[in-house]
Design a protein around this motif. Structure first.
Motif, short mmCIF file in Angstrom:
data_model
loop_
_atom_site.label_atom_id
_atom_site.label_comp_id
_atom_site.label_asym_id
_atom_site.label_seq_id
_atom_site.Cartn_x
_atom_site.Cartn_y
_atom_site.Cartn_z
N LEU A 3 22.37 82.34 31.29
CA LEU A 3 22.76 81.49 32.41
C LEU A 3 21.67 80.48 32.72
O LEU A 3 20.55 80.85 33.05
CB LEU A 3 22.99 82.32 33.67
CG LEU A 3 24.27 83.12 33.75
CD1 LEU A 3 24.28 83.95 35.03
CD2 LEU A 3 25.48 82.22 33.71
N GLU A 6 22.87 75.62 36.50
CA GLU A 6 24.19 75.40 37.10
C GLU A 6 25.07 76.66 37.00
O GLU A 6 25.77 77.01 37.95
CB GLU A 6 24.89 74.20 36.45
CG GLU A 6 26.16 73.79 37.15
CD GLU A 6 25.96 73.40 38.62
OE1 GLU A 6 26.89 73.64 39.43
OE2 GLU A 6 24.88 72.88 38.98
N GLY A 7 25.02 77.34 35.88
CA GLY A 7 25.79 78.58 35.73
C GLY A 7 25.30 79.66 36.68
O GLY A 7 26.09 80.46 37.19
N TRP A 8 23.99 79.67 36.91
CA TRP A 8 23.39 80.64 37.82
C TRP A 8 23.90 80.40 39.24
O TRP A 8 24.30 81.31 39.94
CB TRP A 8 21.88 80.52 37.73
CG TRP A 8 21.09 81.49 38.54
CD1 TRP A 8 20.09 81.18 39.40
CD2 TRP A 8 21.21 82.92 38.57
NE1 TRP A 8 19.57 82.32 39.95
CE2 TRP A 8 20.24 83.40 39.46
CE3 TRP A 8 22.04 83.82 37.93
CZ2 TRP A 8 20.08 84.76 39.74
CZ3 TRP A 8 21.89 85.18 38.19
CH2 TRP A 8 20.91 85.62 39.09
N ARG A 9 23.89 79.15 39.65
CA ARG A 9 24.37 78.80 40.99
C ARG A 9 25.85 79.16 41.15
O ARG A 9 26.26 79.70 42.17
CB ARG A 9 24.13 77.30 41.24
CG ARG A 9 24.61 76.79 42.58
CD ARG A 9 23.77 77.41 43.70
NE ARG A 9 24.23 76.99 44.99
CZ ARG A 9 23.54 76.22 45.80
NH1 ARG A 9 22.36 75.77 45.46
NH2 ARG A 9 24.02 75.90 46.97
N LYS A 10 26.65 78.88 40.13
CA LYS A 10 28.08 79.20 40.19
C LYS A 10 28.32 80.70 40.27
O LYS A 10 29.26 81.15 40.93
CB LYS A 10 28.81 78.62 38.97
CG LYS A 10 28.99 77.12 39.04
CD LYS A 10 29.69 76.60 37.80
CE LYS A 10 29.83 75.09 37.88
NZ LYS A 10 30.47 74.54 36.67
N THR A 11 27.47 81.48 39.61
CA THR A 11 27.60 82.93 39.67
C THR A 11 27.44 83.41 41.11
O THR A 11 28.23 84.23 41.59
CB THR A 11 26.57 83.62 38.75
OG1 THR A 11 26.79 83.17 37.41
CG2 THR A 11 26.67 85.12 38.82
N ASP A 13 27.79 81.54 43.91
CA ASP A 13 28.81 80.96 44.77
C ASP A 13 30.19 81.56 44.55
O ASP A 13 31.03 81.53 45.45
CB ASP A 13 28.86 79.44 44.60
CG ASP A 13 27.60 78.77 45.15
OD1 ASP A 13 26.86 79.42 45.94
OD2 ASP A 13 27.36 77.61 44.81
N SER A 14 30.43 82.14 43.38
CA SER A 14 31.75 82.72 43.12
C SER A 14 31.86 84.18 43.53
O SER A 14 32.95 84.74 43.51
CB SER A 14 32.10 82.58 41.63
OG SER A 14 31.23 83.36 40.84
N ARG A 57 21.18 79.44 51.93
CA ARG A 57 22.25 80.01 51.10
C ARG A 57 22.66 81.38 51.61
O ARG A 57 23.86 81.69 51.70
CB ARG A 57 21.80 80.09 49.64
CG ARG A 57 21.73 78.71 49.00
CD ARG A 57 21.25 78.74 47.58
NE ARG A 57 22.23 79.41 46.72
CZ ARG A 57 21.96 79.82 45.50
NH1 ARG A 57 20.75 79.65 44.99
NH2 ARG A 57 22.88 80.39 44.77
N TYR A 61 26.37 82.55 52.88
CA TYR A 61 27.09 83.70 52.31
C TYR A 61 27.49 84.68 53.41
O TYR A 61 28.63 85.13 53.48
CB TYR A 61 26.25 84.42 51.25
CG TYR A 61 25.92 83.60 50.04
CD1 TYR A 61 26.84 82.74 49.45
CD2 TYR A 61 24.66 83.67 49.46
CE1 TYR A 61 26.52 81.99 48.32
CE2 TYR A 61 24.33 82.93 48.34
CZ TYR A 61 25.27 82.09 47.78
OH TYR A 61 24.94 81.34 46.67
#
Length: 185
Positions: A3, A6-11, A13-14, A57, A61
């Protein structure tokens, strides 16, 4: 799969319910923290500004009904980095993160050999890979079953104490607070 940023952030946020971390190292080398650590070691406090991006953040959450938590495995004496990070944790807790400490000074580590990881919604695992000095190498999505990591979380929570209880006990001169039974929410 590794990751990147960007993939880390999406993980994060999802995630729907919970992001949870096990920290097992006494030192992490994070370029974004270098200046704050230098100031801390020079006697300056760790300000909210130093923790603001993560605190914001966490607040978002938590406001959305999600949980963020961690357990950090430590031994005494605490490293300079851990002393810095403990000040950082105070701001994280104010933002809503559940921080616990598992002190293994003078006793067997119930998670000996377990490396750092994040677990999202108790199903997606991201392994955190570090050099011996605490420099992050990579983040890797774990492709196996999550059950071993769910068990690591159960053990970490059961064997740890809330951060504030831990620092209060240290301030009172106790080597390690009594174990309190943590629970998975």
């Amino acid at each position: 799969m590794l990751l990147a940023r960007e993939g880390w952030r999406k993980t994060f946020d999802s995630m729907q319910q919970e992001a949870w971390r096990l920290e097992a190292l006494p030192v992490y080398r994070v370029p974004q923290e270098e200046e704050a650590i230098r100031r801390f070691l020079a006697g300056e406090p760790v300000t909210r500004d130093a923790t603001q991006p993560w605190s914001d953040r966490v607040k978002a959450y938590v406001a959305g009904g999600r949980r963020v938590g961690r357990v950090h495995i430590v031994t005494q004496p605490l490293t300079d980095y851990l002393r810095f990070e403990f000040e950082y944790y105070r701001h994280n807790i104010e933002a809503g993160e559940a921080v616990r400490i598992l002190d293994v000074t003078g006793r067997p580590n119930p998670l000996d050999g377990v490396r750092d990881f994040w677990m999202f919604d108790r199903s997606q695992i991201v392994l955190m890979h570090y050099e011996r000095d605490g420099t992050q190498i990579s983040r890797e999505v774990y492709e196996g079953a999550p059950e071993p990591f769910q068990e690591y979380q159960r053990i970490a929570l059961a064997e740890s104490v809330p951060f504030e209880e831990y620092v209060t006990s240290l301030a009172a001169g106790h080597r390690r607070p009594r174990q309190s039974r943590g629970e998975i929410q």
